[in-house]
Scaffold this active site. Structure first.
Site, PDB file in Angstrom:
ATOM      1  N   GLU A 130     -35.910 -23.186  70.531  1.00  0.00           N
ATOM      2  CA  GLU A 130     -34.431 -23.404  70.197  1.00  0.00           C
ATOM      3  C   GLU A 130     -34.012 -24.326  71.302  1.00  0.00           C
ATOM      4  OE1 GLU A 130     -30.947 -23.666  70.868  1.00  0.00           O
ATOM      5  OE2 GLU A 130     -30.628 -21.418  70.842  1.00  0.00           O
ATOM      6  N   CYS A 155     -25.544 -24.250  73.664  1.00  0.00           N
ATOM      7  CA  CYS A 155     -26.246 -25.188  72.739  1.00  0.00           C
ATOM      8  C   CYS A 155     -25.783 -25.520  71.728  1.00  0.00           C
ATOM      9  CB  CYS A 155     -27.898 -24.458  72.644  1.00  0.00           C
ATOM     10  SG  CYS A 155     -28.823 -24.248  74.022  1.00  0.00           S
TER      11      CYS A 155
END
Length: 471
Positions: A245, A279
């Protein structure tokens, strides 16, 4: 020095001064504890212990492992105040708002979901007596590398499903936030057999060794795209499975006809959650001409009124940048935008009266693609707002980034929003929201934002070895 409320959990994870690395309070820079400095030799021992413990852990079966995960979630909730205060001091996020208490609550919620999600054998073919099923077995030992922005929650995303599926785990926290993850693992380990879960608090050398280590069957990493690429290269020799990720420069598109007042606060938190250090937060916002000034004014008004300061104050909802490196990135990008002639509507400067790493919530208007603040992931409290007149052009610009973690479409017309969402290149596209995640809904990126999914049944499968049984 430590606050009395966090002394108990700190005592369990910190080492004496002189034997470890000092960890500062993100807001005040006062030392709050000392993290052990583990080495590659410590990593080797942890992997050996995990390898030895894995068969018995796997043999317990799903029911018993799930029961233990529920016990752990109960214990996380029982120590929520201690964990949230330690997290707030080390990472910087305030206790309230979508911050430290929210994160600790999410740790318990994701631990429970990992325990409760059903993963039955799947019948993929059946024709008379011929039948093929897919079963999911443990992989073995998982190496989990977590970041500093949501240190506890993202560690749980890696640890809990891995344990549920019968794997053992070696977890490495960021060098910036080791104490939070060590405290989390301390709570987990009150319920787990020895060797099943170990936290290694080391430097970049240890992180690099995890990626290349032949003792791992799976590597999970959340962090930058650049580091993710290095992990791919390092893992080539042992062919460990990967879930990555990576960075996200998430775009949002506000369509004409949207009720700005109705979406303003949700939009603000989609951008500024965890002071922008997320993020999958909204990093660049494309707004139609007809709504541009109204959106800019609404965001600036909210940015000016949101309380910012030290996390342990019950009043604050925005905190500091977690570390000097990230503070410098945000400062550079906003200064560059100013020099290019962009309009700094609010913020645009540090807030030294609050502490050395505070940067005011910043809204930047009259800026275009090509400016680093738009093209790079700022990972902080600054949002570029870009004007557009043609929806097709906005979609093309949103898709021009190499990254594709998340995106969002904002509209009063759900059908129109869905049509635009289908055209955006991102692992998740939210409508009239941004960054909202659910432990039962798969999450992951495309393009340079990584590959593999977490959460839900897909997340359990990602930490398992599929086995086809045909008969």
């Amino acid at each position: 020095m430590t606050d009395s409320a966090t002394t108990g959990i700190l005592d369990a994870v910190t080492v004496p001064e002189g034997e470890g690395r000092p960890i500062p309070d993100a807001a005040t820079r006062e030392v709050i504890g000392h993290a052990p400095v583990h080495t590659v030799a410590d990593l080797d021992r942890a992997i050996d212990a995990a390898r030895a413990a894995q068969p018995a852990w796997n043999a317990l079966g799903h029911t018993e492992r799930s029961r233990l995960l529920h016990e752990i979630a109960d214990d996380l909730e029982a120590h929520a105040d201690e964990l949230a205060e330690l997290l707030s001091r080390e990472q910087g996020k305030p206790l309230n708002g979508p911050n430290a208490r929210f994160e600790v609550g999410a740790c318990a919620a994701w631990t429970r979901s990992a325990a409760d999600i059903a993963l039955e054998p799947e019948v993929v073919f059946e024709d008379g007596p011929v039948r093929a099923e897919v079963h999911y077995d443990a992989l073995g030992v998982v190496g989990a590398i977590s970041p500093w922005n949501w240190p506890m929650m993202i560690a749980v995303w890696q640890i809990a499903p891995s344990l549920r599926m019968g794997n053992t785990v070696v977890s490495k926290p960021s060098e910036y936030t080791p104490l939070s993850v060590l405290a989390l693992v301390e709570v987990f380990n009150r319920h787990l057999p020895p060797g099943v879960l170990t936290a290694i608090s080391g430097d970049r050398e240890v992180g690099a060794a995890i990626a290349a280590h032949p003792g791992f069957d799976k590597i999970m990493f959340t962090g930058s795209t650049a580091t993710g690429r290095r992990i791919v290269e390092s893992s080539a020799n042992n062919l460990a499975r990967l879930t990555l990720e990576l960075g996200g420069n998430d775009a949002g598109i506000i369509l004409p006809g949207t009720d700005v007042a109705a979406i303003a606060e949700t939009l603000f938190w989609g951008i500024f959650i965890n002071t922008g250090q997320t993020c999958a937060s909204l990093k660049r916002l494309y707004v139609h001409d007809s709504l541009y000034d109204e959106v800019v004014d609404a965001l600036a008004g909210l940015a000016r009124q949101m309380p910012m300061g030290a996390g342990l104050s019950e009043d604050n909802v925005l905190g500091p940048l977690q570390n000097e490196k990230q503070f410098d990135v945000v400062t550079r990008l906003v200064d560059d935008a100013r020099e290019r002639g962009a309009r700094i509507v609010t913020g645009g400067e540090p807030a030294p009266e609050l502490g050395p790493l505070f940067y005011r919530a910043t809204v930047v208007a009259d800026i275009e693609d090509g400016a680093p603040l738009v093209d790079e992931e700022q990972f902080g409290p600054a949002i570029p707002v870009i004007r557009y007149s043609d929806v097709d052009d906005a979609v093309a610009r949103a898709n021009a980034s190499e990254q594709g973690l998340g995106a969002s479409v904002w509209s009063a017309d759900p059908d129109a929003a869905v049509e635009v969402a289908k055209r955006l290149q991102a692992g998740t596209v939210w409508i009239n929201n941004h960054g909202a995640i659910n432990p039962f809904v798969p999450f992951g990126g495309v393009k340079a934002s990584g590959y593999g999914q977490e959460f839900g049944a897909a997340g359990l499968k990602a930490v398992a070895a599929p086995k086809v049984i045909s008969r």
